[in-house]
Write a protein that holds these residues in place. Structure first.
Motif, PDB file in Angstrom:
ATOM      1  N   TYR A   1       0.733  -1.134  -0.013  1.00  0.00           N
ATOM      2  CA  TYR A   1      -0.109   0.140   0.004  1.00  0.00           C
ATOM      3  C   TYR A   1       0.874   1.234   0.024  1.00  0.00           C
ATOM      4  O   TYR A   1       0.465   2.229  -0.413  1.00  0.00           O
ATOM      5  CB  TYR A   1      -0.943   0.052   1.221  1.00  0.00           C
ATOM      6  N   ARG A   2       2.116   1.128   0.646  1.00  0.00           N
ATOM      7  CA  ARG A   2       2.831   2.293   0.646  1.00  0.00           C
ATOM      8  C   ARG A   2       3.036   3.112  -0.501  1.00  0.00           C
ATOM      9  O   ARG A   2       3.209   4.426  -0.625  1.00  0.00           O
ATOM     10  CB  ARG A   2       4.085   1.982   1.418  1.00  0.00           C
ATOM     11  N   ASN A   3       3.133   2.473  -1.791  1.00  0.00           N
ATOM     12  CA  ASN A   3       3.483   3.007  -2.769  1.00  0.00           C
ATOM     13  C   ASN A   3       2.541   2.941  -3.920  1.00  0.00           C
ATOM     14  O   ASN A   3       2.386   3.163  -5.180  1.00  0.00           O
ATOM     15  CB  ASN A   3       4.609   2.451  -3.680  1.00  0.00           C
ATOM     16  N   LEU A   4       0.899   3.135  -3.431  1.00  0.00           N
ATOM     17  CA  LEU A   4       0.114   3.453  -4.255  1.00  0.00           C
ATOM     18  C   LEU A   4       0.055   4.602  -4.776  1.00  0.00           C
ATOM     19  O   LEU A   4       0.351   5.635  -4.091  1.00  0.00           O
ATOM     20  CB  LEU A   4      -1.367   3.440  -3.352  1.00  0.00           C
ATOM     21  N   GLY A   5      -0.304   5.005  -6.216  1.00  0.00           N
ATOM     22  CA  GLY A   5      -0.349   5.946  -6.480  1.00  0.00           C
ATOM     23  C   GLY A   5       1.358   6.362  -7.040  1.00  0.00           C
ATOM     24  O   GLY A   5       1.384   7.608  -7.413  1.00  0.00           O
ATOM     25  N   GLY A   6       2.112   5.530  -6.756  1.00  0.00           N
ATOM     26  CA  GLY A   6       3.537   6.022  -7.558  1.00  0.00           C
ATOM     27  C   GLY A   6       3.736   6.095  -9.039  1.00  0.00           C
ATOM     28  O   GLY A   6       4.746   6.719  -9.349  1.00  0.00           O
ATOM     29  N   ILE A   7       2.748   5.778  -9.596  1.00  0.00           N
ATOM     30  CA  ILE A   7       2.854   6.139 -11.103  1.00  0.00           C
ATOM     31  C   ILE A   7       3.265   7.617 -11.256  1.00  0.00           C
ATOM     32  O   ILE A   7       4.057   8.076 -12.108  1.00  0.00           O
ATOM     33  CB  ILE A   7       1.539   5.657 -11.996  1.00  0.00           C
ATOM     34  N   TYR A   8       2.711   8.559 -10.632  1.00  0.00           N
ATOM     35  CA  TYR A   8       2.913   9.856 -10.898  1.00  0.00           C
ATOM     36  C   TYR A   8       4.144  10.562 -10.204  1.00  0.00           C
ATOM     37  O   TYR A   8       4.545  11.546 -10.411  1.00  0.00           O
ATOM     38  CB  TYR A   8       1.704  10.811 -10.233  1.00  0.00           C
ATOM     39  N   GLN A   9       4.843   9.256  -9.791  1.00  0.00           N
ATOM     40  CA  GLN A   9       6.544   9.760  -9.321  1.00  0.00           C
ATOM     41  C   GLN A   9       7.460   9.122 -10.385  1.00  0.00           C
ATOM     42  O   GLN A   9       8.704   9.484 -10.210  1.00  0.00           O
ATOM     43  CB  GLN A   9       6.540   8.938  -8.012  1.00  0.00           C
ATOM     44  N   ASP A  10       6.934   8.516 -11.349  1.00  0.00           N
ATOM     45  CA  ASP A  10       7.871   8.036 -12.263  1.00  0.00           C
ATOM     46  C   ASP A  10       8.481   9.165 -13.144  1.00  0.00           C
ATOM     47  O   ASP A  10       7.717   9.954 -13.609  1.00  0.00           O
ATOM     48  CB  ASP A  10       7.204   6.807 -13.071  1.00  0.00           C
ATOM     49  N   ALA A  11       9.848   8.967 -13.297  1.00  0.00           N
ATOM     50  CA  ALA A  11      10.398   9.888 -14.363  1.00  0.00           C
ATOM     51  C   ALA A  11       9.989  10.013 -15.471  1.00  0.00           C
ATOM     52  O   ALA A  11      10.019  11.003 -16.238  1.00  0.00           O
ATOM     53  CB  ALA A  11      11.902   9.750 -14.488  1.00  0.00           C
ATOM     54  N   ARG A  12       9.250   8.988 -16.260  1.00  0.00           N
ATOM     55  CA  ARG A  12       8.771   8.931 -17.336  1.00  0.00           C
ATOM     56  C   ARG A  12       7.286   9.665 -17.697  1.00  0.00           C
ATOM     57  O   ARG A  12       6.872   9.822 -18.803  1.00  0.00           O
ATOM     58  CB  ARG A  12       8.628   7.441 -18.162  1.00  0.00           C
ATOM     59  N   VAL A  13       6.661   9.871 -16.459  1.00  0.00           N
ATOM     60  CA  VAL A  13       5.267  10.657 -16.254  1.00  0.00           C
ATOM     61  C   VAL A  13       5.499  12.014 -16.190  1.00  0.00           C
ATOM     62  O   VAL A  13       5.912  12.643 -15.337  1.00  0.00           O
ATOM     63  CB  VAL A  13       4.544   9.659 -15.341  1.00  0.00           C
ATOM     64  N   LYS A  14       4.584  12.669 -17.306  1.00  0.00           N
ATOM     65  CA  LYS A  14       4.494  14.107 -16.869  1.00  0.00           C
ATOM     66  C   LYS A  14       3.109  14.264 -16.854  1.00  0.00           C
ATOM     67  O   LYS A  14       2.366  13.913 -17.761  1.00  0.00           O
ATOM     68  CB  LYS A  14       5.135  15.013 -18.168  1.00  0.00           C
ATOM     69  N   VAL A  15       2.538  15.262 -15.562  1.00  0.00           N
ATOM     70  CA  VAL A  15       1.236  15.286 -15.448  1.00  0.00           C
ATOM     71  C   VAL A  15       0.814  16.709 -15.681  1.00  0.00           C
ATOM     72  O   VAL A  15       1.495  17.881 -15.308  1.00  0.00           O
ATOM     73  CB  VAL A  15       0.944  14.994 -13.859  1.00  0.00           C
ATOM     74  N   MET A  16      -0.064  16.839 -16.515  1.00  0.00           N
ATOM     75  CA  MET A  16      -0.604  18.227 -16.808  1.00  0.00           C
ATOM     76  C   MET A  16      -2.181  18.304 -16.324  1.00  0.00           C
ATOM     77  O   MET A  16      -2.869  17.500 -16.511  1.00  0.00           O
ATOM     78  CB  MET A  16      -0.607  18.610 -18.194  1.00  0.00           C
ATOM     79  N   THR A  17      -2.396  19.463 -15.429  1.00  0.00           N
ATOM     80  CA  THR A  17      -3.728  19.608 -15.018  1.00  0.00           C
ATOM     81  C   THR A  17      -4.448  20.655 -15.818  1.00  0.00           C
ATOM     82  O   THR A  17      -4.397  21.789 -15.488  1.00  0.00           O
ATOM     83  CB  THR A  17      -3.834  19.958 -13.737  1.00  0.00           C
ATOM     84  N   GLU A  18      -4.913  20.242 -16.955  1.00  0.00           N
ATOM     85  CA  GLU A  18      -5.906  21.025 -17.775  1.00  0.00           C
ATOM     86  C   GLU A  18      -6.836  20.019 -18.476  1.00  0.00           C
ATOM     87  O   GLU A  18      -6.669  19.020 -18.561  1.00  0.00           O
ATOM     88  CB  GLU A  18      -4.859  21.637 -18.565  1.00  0.00           C
TER      89      GLU A  18
END
Length: 881
Positions: A423-440
């Motif tokens: 459980y500790r790393n749930l949501g770790g996908i957005y910590q991956d260097a290959r992922v860029k998150v855009m909020t729009e």
């Protein structure tokens, strides 16, 4: 007069803040389509207030103007006695906000049982009427002031409109900090502050009256039902003053920290309600912003993998459940679960197919929500991923989901056998260097970026809903329109793929409509043979569509067939598919999907039009002018829907379109009882005593027609523009608030021009307004195309400025008509207020029905015709008076 104008301003601000908050309350507590009731509810209250004033004209007396000459020539001030009336009405307004909110929160209305239990119709009526009460009191004050002081109508109307405009902003700003219940309390607080300002005006008037008894108005001896009540004294030590201050303090506290009994109660059929029934389930994250409420649930019962192959025999990974407005479960999946098992699990999802065709792809994922599609891309070796999520709260929830503070309870009761590290790393996908998150918003991002991708994916971001329920039939979705798909295809590299997942429905509907969108977009992009660029497969519950920027090769087709054979997925369509290849694993009684796509893709343009016309559901490809992807209703379905009414467990027993029909009938009945019947009674009473009843009746007919056309015209502009600007601003609440703010603010400025320039020709202004409206359907698409890729702040400013000319012109006809009535037939002013409100109630629903059926542009054309008709009527009225 300043306290009176300030009182109107605060009261109007509270009314619109409450109205906008109700749209969010309904979306969370019930369903999206109930939010459509809010506009008609508000207008019903305003219309009923006009009828009440027509029956009790003595109420149109209140705070006196300051002694001295009127700012307008030949002004006739009929304001008289009844001190405290407006104060009491403002207090009743504040109390009714709290009372109506508690009523809808605790009344046992259940839309799923409406076909079986007649009392549910009564509950719905109570919903509707109780919420109209605050707007009734608000409208009573504004209408009374207009009738009492018509020479100041422009300033009063401007105070009303500018206050309403700022109320839109107040709701949007307050919701993220106060939540739904807190913003409702804030609206009541503003209403109570308005009561204080009216008390100040009463105190000033009482002092002047004591000093100069000759200021007593002849009308002061006319009594209204509430005119004998006195306002709270200005003495700060009096019991009323202490009670007033205590009430302000209580509402302030409840706004900042709503008590549990004020929390919104969700429908038991909401996904969040179901999730919380699982033993030991708990909400670990719950936040509001202006356009949503996001909840994250920790529960051993959260297992979500849309389309997962039945051939997968392993255990599901640990997950949290992310809910938007209590619905649309999206899983937040552990990333450091057993690596081999996680990769195996991902490999059995249909969304792994495109990565078999495009290894190491550069990927754009639109609306990933909990991030399962981002995790799928990572596990399949994507080189880079841009995740575009329109809701920043979703990103915050996913990023925070692995924090220890969510894991403080005994994990054994949450998911037996799952380690804390998982459980500790749930949501770790957005910590991956290959992922860029855009909020729009996805459309804005695609338009703004020049970058092209190997793969663009539209995530399956909503829950399964039977198409026959029409639950989201009324919701706009600009991600699924022809213009959107053309943009997606234009941002694909050569050989790139557009990937779309949809739920299976029988007869085929969602997936078939996406296929129609793909075909239309390819043809608009100049592709001659779109059928060569499409592949469709299905699992037991979902369909996956691949649209290629280029034709599929033989090797790619073989890879698709091998993937489906290995995972027991069914082929629906690929170029050259044979009938025997369809319907093999997840067997349907008939190969419905195969046949539907064959009929769609084998037809030429004209034949395809016949296919859409003859098909059981409306699966024609939506456009930005009519962006209702989930609206599959046809009138030909009516007999079947009526036949099943009371036999299916669905809200209103059938299509969501009938929600609008039901609301229209309810609004018509409520308007007839609360507005038209009282006006008819007053009409007969006045006609009996009128010495010139024939002339008076003739003039009354023109007044009815003029203000009825204004009611239709204003809402026929307002409603479609609200829906149209969702594309430009990204969220319904932003479009709702910005459109209202701009139109109301600049309408207030337009109203003020009547104070400074009494020589304006009202018919000419109406004709100018009618012509201006016609330009908007032509210019808005180009305007959006030019600026859609810009930043949100610039788009917000551009929205307000683009609506300014229209709002300015729309603010002139109503106060102009009131000013003319003051000269020709002053007794008809409350009646005109009521008629305008009645037609506005009906127009708010009719405009939505017309937009769904014909598109926004035709509703605006209707608005133009209404204002043109008003020009003719007011010209004849002015020249015959």
């Amino acid at each position: 007069m300043l306290p009176m104008y300030l009182g109107v301003f605060l009261l109007s601000m509270a009314s619109l803040a409450f109205e906008i908050t109700l749209t969010r309350v309904f979306s969370v507590a019930q369903w999206y389509h109930f939010a459509f009731m809010t506009v008609s509810i508000a207008l019903l209250g305003f219309g009923a207030s006009g009828s009440f004033l027509a029956l009790f004209p003595s109420l149109a007396s209140g705070p006196h103007p300051t002694p001295g000459p009127s700012p307008l020539p030949k002004a006739q001030e009929r304001g008289g006695g009844a001190p405290g009336s407006y104060t009491l009405l403002a207090v009743l307004f504040a109390l009714s906000i709290v009372g109506s909110y508690l009523t809808i929160n605790y009344i046992p209305f259940d839309s799923y049982r409406i076909a079986w239990e007649r009392q549910q119709l009564l509950y719905l009526a109570v919903y509707y009427l109780s919420l109209a009460l605050p707007f009734f009191f608000s409208g009573l004050i504004v209408g009374a002031l207009l009738a009492a002081q018509p020479a100041r109508a422009s300033t009063i109307y401007a105070s009303n409109l500018t206050g309403s405009a700022l109320g839109c902003l107040a709701a949007v700003v307050a919701l993220p900090f106060l939540g739904g219940a807190g913003t409702v309390m804030l609206s009541a607080l503003l209403g109570l502050l308005a009561a204080g300002t009216f008390t100040m005006q009463d105190a000033r008037h009482t002092g002047r009256k004591a000093a100069s008894p000759d200021l007593q108005s002849p009308s002061s001896n006319l009594q209204s039902p509430i005119s004998n009540l006195q306002p709270p004294t200005s003495n700060p030590h009096s019991p009323l003053s202490i009670l007033y201050l205590a009430s302000l303090a209580l509402l302030s506290f409840l706004a900042l920290k709503p008590l549990p009994f004020l929390e919104i109660r969700l429908s038991p059929y909401k996904g969040l309600s179901y999730a919380l029934q699982y033993p030991a389930a708990e909400i670990v994250f719950s936040r509001w912003n202006a356009f949503s409420r996001i909840d994250v649930v920790r529960s051993g019962g959260i297992h979500s993998a849309p389309g997962l192959s039945l051939a997968y025999l392993g255990s599901p990974p640990p997950q949290l459940g992310l809910f938007t407005d209590g619905e649309n479960l999206s899983p937040i999946t552990a990333t450091d679960w057993d690596e081999a098992e996680l990769r195996k699990f991902i490999g059995y999802l249909p969304t792994s197919l495109p990565y078999r065709l495009l290894p190491e792809a550069e990927v754009l994922v639109i609306e990933p929500k909990g991030g399962l599609d981002v995790l799928t891309a990572l596990e399949n070796g994507a080189a880079s991923i841009v995740a575009v999520e329109s809701n920043p709260l979703v990103v915050e929830a996913v990023r925070a989901s692995f924090q220890d503070r969510w894991l403080s309870s005994d994990l054994g009761r949450v998911a037996e056998g799952v380690s804390r590290a998982a459980y500790r790393n749930l949501g770790g996908i957005y910590q991956d260097a290959r992922v860029k998150v855009m909020t729009e918003e996805g459309r804005s991002h695609v338009r703004r970026m020049d970058q092209k991708y190997d793969l663009i994916q539209l995530s399956l971001a909503d829950s399964y809903r039977p198409v026959t329920s029409g639950a989201y039939s009324l919701s706009e979705n600009y991600l699924y329109t022809q213009e959107a798909f053309v943009d997606y295809l234009a941002h694909l590299n050569e050989g790139g793929l557009l990937v779309v997942s949809r739920w299976l429905q029988l007869p085929p509907s969602e997936a078939l409509r996406v296929g129609a969108l793909a075909v239309a977009a390819l043809e608009r992009s100049g592709v001659t043979y779109p059928e060569r660029r499409l592949v469709v497969i299905r699992s037991m519950l979902t369909a996956l569509l691949l649209v290629k920027n280029g034709e599929f090769s033989t090797e790619e087709i073989e890879a698709v067939r091998g993937f489906c054979d290995g995972n027991k997925f069914d082929l629906v369509y690929y170029p050259g598919i044979q009938p025997t290849e369809a319907n093999r694993y997840n067997v349907l009684p008939e190969p419905s999907y195969y046949q539907a796509f064959q009929d769609l893709l084998s037809a030429e343009d004209r034949a395809r039009s016949h296919f859409y016309a003859d098909y059981a559901f409306d699966v024609s490809p939506p456009k930005d002018n009519r962006p209702f992807f989930f609206h599959f209703f046809k009138w030909s379905q009516t007999p079947a829907i009526l036949q099943t009414f009371g036999q299916t467990w669905q809200p209103f027993g059938g299509s969501g379109y009938f929600v609008l029909v039901a609301l229209l009938v309810l609004a018509l009945l409520a308007s007839a009882v609360l507005i038209l019947l009282p006006l008819l009674f007053q009409f007969r009473k006045t006609s009996e005593v009128s010495e010139t009843s024939e002339v008076w009746t003739f003039r009354r007919g023109r007044v009815f027609l003029y203000f009825a056309l204004l009611g239709l015209g204003y809402l026929f502009v307002e409603i479609p523009l609200m829906q149209r600007f969702i594309l430009f601003l990204g969220h319904p609440i932003y479009a709702f608030a910005t459109t209202l703010f701009a139109l109301l603010l600049f309408s207030g400025l337009g109203s003020m021009t009547l104070t400074t320039n009494s020589r304006l020709s009202l018919p000419k202004m109406l004709i100018l307004l009618s012509v201006a409206i016609l330009f908007y359907p032509l210019l808005l698409p180009r305007f959006f195309q030019l600026l859609l890729g810009q930043g949100f702040a610039l788009r917000l400013l551009a929205s307000v400025l683009s609506l300014a000319p229209l709002g300015f012109l729309m603010g002139i006809p109503f106060p102009g008509g009131i000013t003319l009535l003051d000269r020709l037939a002053p007794d008809l002013i409350p009646w005109a207020w009521g008629i305008n409100g009645c037609l506005s109630v009906l127009a708010s629903i009719l405009s939505t029905m017309l937009a769904i059926s014909f598109g926004f542009s035709w509703v605006l054309v209707g608005a133009s015709l209404a204002y043109a008709g008003g020009a003719v009527v007011i010209w004849r009225m002015a020249n015959s008076g």
